[in-house]
Design a protein around this motif. Structure first.
Motif, short mmCIF file in Angstrom:
data_model
loop_
_atom_site.label_atom_id
_atom_site.label_comp_id
_atom_site.label_asym_id
_atom_site.label_seq_id
_atom_site.Cartn_x
_atom_site.Cartn_y
_atom_site.Cartn_z
N ALA A 64 0.81 -1.16 -0.18
CA ALA A 64 0.04 0.05 0.00
C ALA A 64 0.82 1.39 0.11
CB ALA A 64 -0.94 0.07 1.40
N LEU A 65 2.24 1.06 0.10
CA LEU A 65 2.89 2.10 0.37
C LEU A 65 3.69 2.46 -0.80
CD1 LEU A 65 4.48 1.99 4.00
CD2 LEU A 65 2.86 3.52 3.02
N GLY B 108 6.41 -9.93 -8.65
CA GLY B 108 7.67 -10.70 -9.08
C GLY B 108 8.61 -9.38 -9.95
N GLY B 109 7.73 -8.55 -10.62
CA GLY B 109 8.57 -7.50 -11.22
C GLY B 109 9.43 -6.57 -10.24
N ASN B 110 8.70 -6.28 -9.16
CA ASN B 110 9.20 -5.37 -8.25
C ASN B 110 10.45 -6.35 -7.62
OD1 ASN B 110 9.34 -4.27 -5.45
ND2 ASN B 110 7.71 -2.96 -6.27
N ALA B 111 10.50 -7.50 -7.24
CA ALA B 111 11.41 -8.36 -6.70
C ALA B 111 12.56 -8.73 -7.67
CB ALA B 111 10.79 -9.85 -6.11
N ALA B 112 12.20 -9.02 -9.16
CA ALA B 112 13.32 -9.60 -9.98
C ALA B 112 14.01 -8.33 -10.59
CB ALA B 112 12.58 -10.01 -11.06
N ASN B 113 13.48 -6.96 -10.31
CA ASN B 113 13.90 -5.87 -10.93
C ASN B 113 15.26 -5.50 -10.50
OD1 ASN B 113 13.81 -3.52 -12.70
ND2 ASN B 113 12.74 -2.28 -11.12
N GLY B 114 15.64 -5.62 -9.37
CA GLY B 114 17.12 -5.28 -8.72
C GLY B 114 17.38 -3.96 -8.54
N ASP B 115 16.32 -2.91 -8.60
CA ASP B 115 16.46 -1.47 -8.18
C ASP B 115 16.40 -1.46 -6.54
OD1 ASP B 115 16.15 0.99 -7.54
OD2 ASP B 115 14.73 1.39 -9.34
N PRO B 116 17.33 -0.93 -6.06
CA PRO B 116 17.53 -0.76 -4.45
C PRO B 116 16.20 0.05 -4.11
CG PRO B 116 19.15 0.23 -5.19
CD PRO B 116 18.63 -0.53 -6.51
N GLY B 117 15.61 0.87 -4.75
CA GLY B 117 14.47 1.73 -4.42
C GLY B 117 13.17 0.93 -4.27
N ASN B 118 13.18 -0.28 -4.74
CA ASN B 118 11.74 -1.12 -4.85
C ASN B 118 11.90 -1.54 -3.36
OD1 ASN B 118 12.43 -2.40 -8.03
ND2 ASN B 118 10.79 -1.22 -7.25
N ASP B 119 10.52 -1.44 -2.96
CA ASP B 119 9.96 -1.95 -1.66
C ASP B 119 9.95 -3.33 -1.14
OD1 ASP B 119 9.46 0.82 -0.17
OD2 ASP B 119 8.64 1.17 -2.02
N ALA C 141 6.19 -4.36 11.28
CA ALA C 141 5.84 -2.79 10.68
C ALA C 141 6.77 -2.85 9.39
CB ALA C 141 6.13 -1.95 11.67
N TYR C 142 6.18 -1.80 8.71
CA TYR C 142 7.05 -1.02 7.47
C TYR C 142 6.75 0.42 7.41
CZ TYR C 142 9.44 -0.72 2.95
OH TYR C 142 10.34 -0.68 1.88
N GLU C 143 7.85 0.92 7.64
CA GLU C 143 8.10 2.26 7.74
C GLU C 143 8.82 3.05 6.69
OE1 GLU C 143 6.84 4.50 9.75
OE2 GLU C 143 6.05 3.30 11.22
N LYS C 144 8.24 3.76 6.01
CA LYS C 144 8.72 4.53 4.88
C LYS C 144 8.70 5.77 4.85
CE LYS C 144 8.33 4.32 -0.20
NZ LYS C 144 7.49 3.49 -1.52
N LEU C 145 9.70 6.39 4.61
CA LEU C 145 9.72 7.95 4.54
C LEU C 145 10.02 8.20 3.10
CD1 LEU C 145 10.18 10.73 5.98
CD2 LEU C 145 12.65 10.37 5.71
N LYS D 22 6.63 12.46 -1.12
CA LYS D 22 5.27 12.55 -1.51
C LYS D 22 4.49 11.33 -1.83
CE LYS D 22 6.70 13.90 -6.19
NZ LYS D 22 6.53 12.60 -7.02
N ILE D 23 3.29 11.35 -2.02
CA ILE D 23 2.69 10.07 -2.58
C ILE D 23 3.28 9.85 -3.84
CG2 ILE D 23 0.48 8.98 -3.61
CD1 ILE D 23 0.65 9.04 -0.44
N GLY D 24 3.66 8.47 -4.07
CA GLY D 24 4.19 8.03 -5.28
C GLY D 24 5.91 8.29 -5.50
N ASP D 25 6.34 8.54 -4.33
CA ASP D 25 7.80 8.63 -4.43
C ASP D 25 8.49 7.24 -4.03
OD1 ASP D 25 10.34 9.86 -5.07
OD2 ASP D 25 10.07 10.95 -3.07
N TYR D 26 9.86 6.92 -4.33
CA TYR D 26 10.50 5.91 -3.78
C TYR D 26 10.85 6.16 -2.46
CZ TYR D 26 10.40 3.59 -8.33
OH TYR D 26 9.99 2.93 -9.37
N ALA D 27 11.63 5.44 -1.52
CA ALA D 27 11.87 5.60 -0.18
C ALA D 27 13.17 6.48 -0.18
CB ALA D 27 12.08 4.50 0.51
N THR D 28 12.99 7.54 0.80
CA THR D 28 14.37 8.22 1.19
C THR D 28 14.89 7.19 1.87
OG1 THR D 28 13.05 10.33 1.22
CG2 THR D 28 15.23 10.27 2.41
N ALA D 29 14.47 6.49 2.83
CA ALA D 29 14.85 5.15 3.45
C ALA D 29 13.54 4.53 4.08
CB ALA D 29 15.63 5.95 4.70
N ALA D 30 13.54 3.39 4.13
CA ALA D 30 12.48 2.64 4.71
C ALA D 30 12.92 1.23 5.47
CB ALA D 30 11.68 2.15 3.74
#
Ligand SMILES: Cc1cc2nc3c(=O)[nH]c(=O)nc-3n(C[C@H](O)[C@H](O)[C@H](O)COP(=O)(O)OP(=O)(O)OC[C@H]3O[C@@H](n4cnc5c(N)ncnc54)[C@H](O)[C@@H]3O)c2cc1C
Length: 288
Positions: A99-100, A113-124, A182-186, A189-197
Motif C-alpha cells: 500500500a506504500l 515478481g517484477g518488483n522483486a526481480a527488477n534489482g532496483d534498490p529503491g523497490n520496496d 511494521a514497514y516504515e517508509k519515509l 510525497k505520494i508516489g515517491d520511492y523511499a528516502t529510507a525505509a
C-alpha cells in the motif's frame, strides 16, 4: 521520449516463455506490469529487441497456502497483494508495504515478481522479502531453482538470476501467530520511492523479543538485511538502550548515495529513524 522498436511476444504458458527467452537475442526482456521497464525504455536506458509479455500466463498468478508457506505467483499485482485475505491473515506486512508503493494506478499494473526481480534498490518488496526470509522460485531451460531472497541481490540491477531464468513464484514461511510487524517508509510525497525505509518482523515471548528480522530499503546499492540491528533487540523488552544500539547498527551498514531525497548523511540517519519507528510499532503489535 518514445521507446525504440521491438518485437512483442505473448506466450500462454511458462514453458513457452522459458523457451522463447532461451531462443531470442540476449537483449530480449521479460515484461510484467511494465512500470519499471517501460520508463527505462522511454529514456532509452533499456532498448530490448524483443519483449516477452508474461501477462497471459495463468500459472504465474494468484496467492495460495502450501503447508506452512504462502506462495505468491510472480504476476500477482501489488493491488491483488493488498486485497488478498490470505495475505492479510498470514503475512499482513506484505499488504502494509504494497500500500506504500507508488499510487493505485501503478499498483494495478505493477507485480510483486517484477518488483522483486527488477534489482532496483529503491523497490520496496526486496528488503521486506529478505526480512520474511522468502524463497524465489526461478524457472529456466534446465528446470526449477530456488534462491533465498537474502542471496538474490548483488548490486544495482544485478541479481543472482541466471540469463534465461524467469521468477515464477515467491514462497514465504508464514510468520508465527501473534508476530509483530511494521514497514516504515519515509518519502517526499505520494508516489515517491523511499528516502529510507525499514521492515521489521518479530516475535515476543514473556515480554521480551524472541526473534527479530530487520530489512532496509534504498540506503545502499541493494536491499539490506540488518542482522546486527536485529541482534541488538533480541532478548530485550525494547528498552531505550537496545533501540539506540539497533539504530546505530542499522546506520552502520547504510551507504546511500546523495540524491534528490537528501544527502548521504541524512538518508543514513533516516535509515536509523525508520528502524526505530518500525521496531516500536512491531513490538506494540506483538504485545497488544
Ligand atoms: C510513478 C512510479 C512510482 C513508483 N514508486 C515505487 C515505489 O515507491 N516503490 C516501489 O517498490 N516501486 C515503485 N515503482 C515501481 C513499480 O512498483 C513497478 O511496478 C515494479 O518495480 C516492477 O514491477 P512490474 O511488474 O511493473 O515489472 P516490469 O517493469 O515489467 O519489469 C521490471 C524488471 O523485472 C523484470 N521482470 C519482470 N517480471 C519478471 C519475472 N517474473 N521474472 C524475471 N524478471 C522479471 C523485467 O524484465 C524488468 O527488467 C514506481 C513506478 C512508477 C511508474
Amino acid at each position: 521520449m518514445i521507446p525504440g522498436s521491438f518485437e512483442y511476444h505473448r506466450p500462454s504458458n511458462l514453458s513457452e516463455a522459458v523457451a522463447l527467452l532461451g531462443s531470442l537475442d540476449s537483449d530480449a526482456r521479460l515484461i510484467a506490469g511494465g512500470h519499471s521497464l517501460i520508463p527505462m525504455m522511454k529514456l532509452r536506458l533499456a532498448q530490448p529487441s524483443h519483449l516477452i509479455d508474461l501477462a497471459a500466463i495463468a500459472e504465474l498468478k494468484g496467492v495460495s497456502l502450501d503447508g506452512a508457506e504462502v506462495v505468491i505467483g510472480a504476476m500477482t499485482t501489488q493491488h491483488e497483494v493488498i486485497g488478498s485475505d490470505l495475505l492479510a491473515t498470514h503475512a499482513p506486512i506484505l499488504r502494509e508495504t504494497a500500500a506504500l508503493i507508488a499510487d493505485p494506478q501503478v499498483r494495478y499494473m505493477g507485480t510483486i515478481g517484477g518488483n522483486a526481480a527488477n534489482g532496483d534498490p529503491g523497490n520496496d518488496m526486496p528488503a521486506l522479502l529478505m526480512t520474511l526470509d522468502a524463497i524465489y522460485v526461478l524457472r529456466g531451460a534446465s528446470g526449477e531453482r530456488r534462491v533465498a531472497a537474502r542471496d538474490y541481490y548483488l548490486g544495482v540491477y544485478e541479481t543472482a538470476a541466471q540469463p534465461g531464468e524467469i521468477l515464477a513464484s515467491i514462497r514465504i514461511p508464514t510468520p508465527l501467530s501473534g508476530h509483530g510487524y511494521a514497514y516504515e517508509k519515509l518519502k517526499r510525497k505520494i508516489g515517491d520511492y523511499a528516502t529510507a525505509a525499514a521492515a521489521v518482523v518479530l516475535t515476543v515471548a514473556a515480554g521480551k523479543i524472541a526473534t527479530c528480522a530487520i530489512g532496509l530499503t534504498n540506503v545502499a546499492d541493494r536491499p539490506l538485511l540488518a542482522k546486527n540491528a536485529a541482534a541488538a533487540v533480541i532478548g530485550t523488552a525494547l528498552d531505550k538502550a537496545s533501540v539506540a544500539k539497533a539504530v546505530a547498527e542499522a546506520e552502520a551498514i547504510a551507504s546511500p548515495a546523495e540524491d534528490g531525497r537528501g544527502s548521504a548523511e541524512y538518508r543514513t540517519k533516516m535509515a536509523g529513524v525508520m528502524t526505530a519507528r518500525a521496531l516500536a510499532r512491531a513490538f506494540a503489535r506483538a504485545t497488544a
